[in-house]
Design an enzyme around this catalytic site. Structure first.
Site, PDB file in Angstrom:
ATOM      1  N   ILE A 150       0.873  -1.171   0.000  1.00 48.55           N
ATOM      2  CA  ILE A 150       0.000   0.000   0.000  1.00 48.55           C
ATOM      3  C   ILE A 150       0.910   1.221   0.000  1.00 48.55           C
ATOM      4  CG2 ILE A 150      -1.801   1.278   1.198  1.00 48.55           C
ATOM      5  CD1 ILE A 150      -2.553  -1.379   2.592  1.00 48.55           C
ATOM      6  N   TYR A 151       0.867   1.992  -1.086  1.00 47.80           N
ATOM      7  CA  TYR A 151       1.682   3.195  -1.225  1.00 47.80           C
ATOM      8  C   TYR A 151       0.878   4.408  -0.761  1.00 47.80           C
ATOM      9  CZ  TYR A 151       5.218   0.635  -3.779  1.00 47.80           C
ATOM     10  OH  TYR A 151       6.204  -0.246  -4.114  1.00 47.80           O
ATOM     11  N   PHE A 152       1.599   5.374  -0.187  1.00 48.10           N
ATOM     12  CA  PHE A 152       0.957   6.562   0.350  1.00 48.10           C
ATOM     13  C   PHE A 152       1.469   7.828  -0.311  1.00 48.10           C
ATOM     14  CE2 PHE A 152       0.305   3.371   3.505  1.00 48.10           C
ATOM     15  CZ  PHE A 152      -0.973   3.635   3.979  1.00 48.10           C
TER      16      PHE A 152
END
Length: 178
Positions: free
Chosen positions: A36-38
């Protein structure tokens, strides 16, 4: 730690597995990974070439910061990674302080070891087959020599083109925005 990594599109996993076996690479593990990239509320990671992600694997969960790329030939950059207890709690903390989820990348990854290289065959949802070759360096090690060793290993495996410097997240973004 400095991570020196090069990825290339490959024709097939089966063909590459045979080539890796032929040179003596050892299959070490297989795992599913969800990253999960932010996006940061402070800086545009696309502009600064940084990344912040939470990775969940079969057995572990990590939070990873990847610094800006240090050169144009490979994905060479500082990486700081820490094992965490809960992806959901870490996600909640990041969202509470203004980070937002940018994209999720899911892949099945088969790892191989060869000399001091970590090699992975990556089946990424939404992308063609890829192979990554990586070396982790400590301190003031010469990353340009490490890059050259990676490219020589690719050549030994018959790969001389199809190299990709962008992340899987960026490759997926390019597909969905084109």
């Amino acid at each position: 730690m400095i991570e020196v990594e090069v990825k290339a599109k490959i024709e097939s996993f089966e063909e590459m597995e045979k080539k890796l076996e032929k040179i003596g690479a050892v299959k070490s593990k297989k795992e599913f990974q969800e990253d999960i990239y932010f996006a940061s509320p402070i800086v545009d990671f696309a502009q600064t070439d940084e990344a912040l992600r939470i990775r969940t694997t079969n057995n572990n969960t990590f939070i990873t910061y990847k610094g800006p790329k240090l050169n144009r030939e490979a994905k060479t950059r500082k990486e700081v990674e820490m094992t965490i207890e809960s992806a959901e709690k870490a996600k909640d903390i990041l969202e509470e302080i203004g980070f937002r989820q940018a994209r999720t990348v899911r892949k099945n990854r088969q790892y191989y070891t060869y000399e001091n290289f970590e090699i992975s065959l990556d089946d990424v949802e939404g992308l063609s087959p890829y192979m990554e070759i990586e070396i982790a360096l400590e301190g003031d090690a010469d990353y340009s020599e490490a890059q050259q060793r990676i490219f020589r290993l690719f050549e030994k495996l018959g790969i001389t083109e199809g190299f990709e410097r962008t992340s899987y997240m960026e490759l997926l973004e390019n597909i969905y925005t084109s």
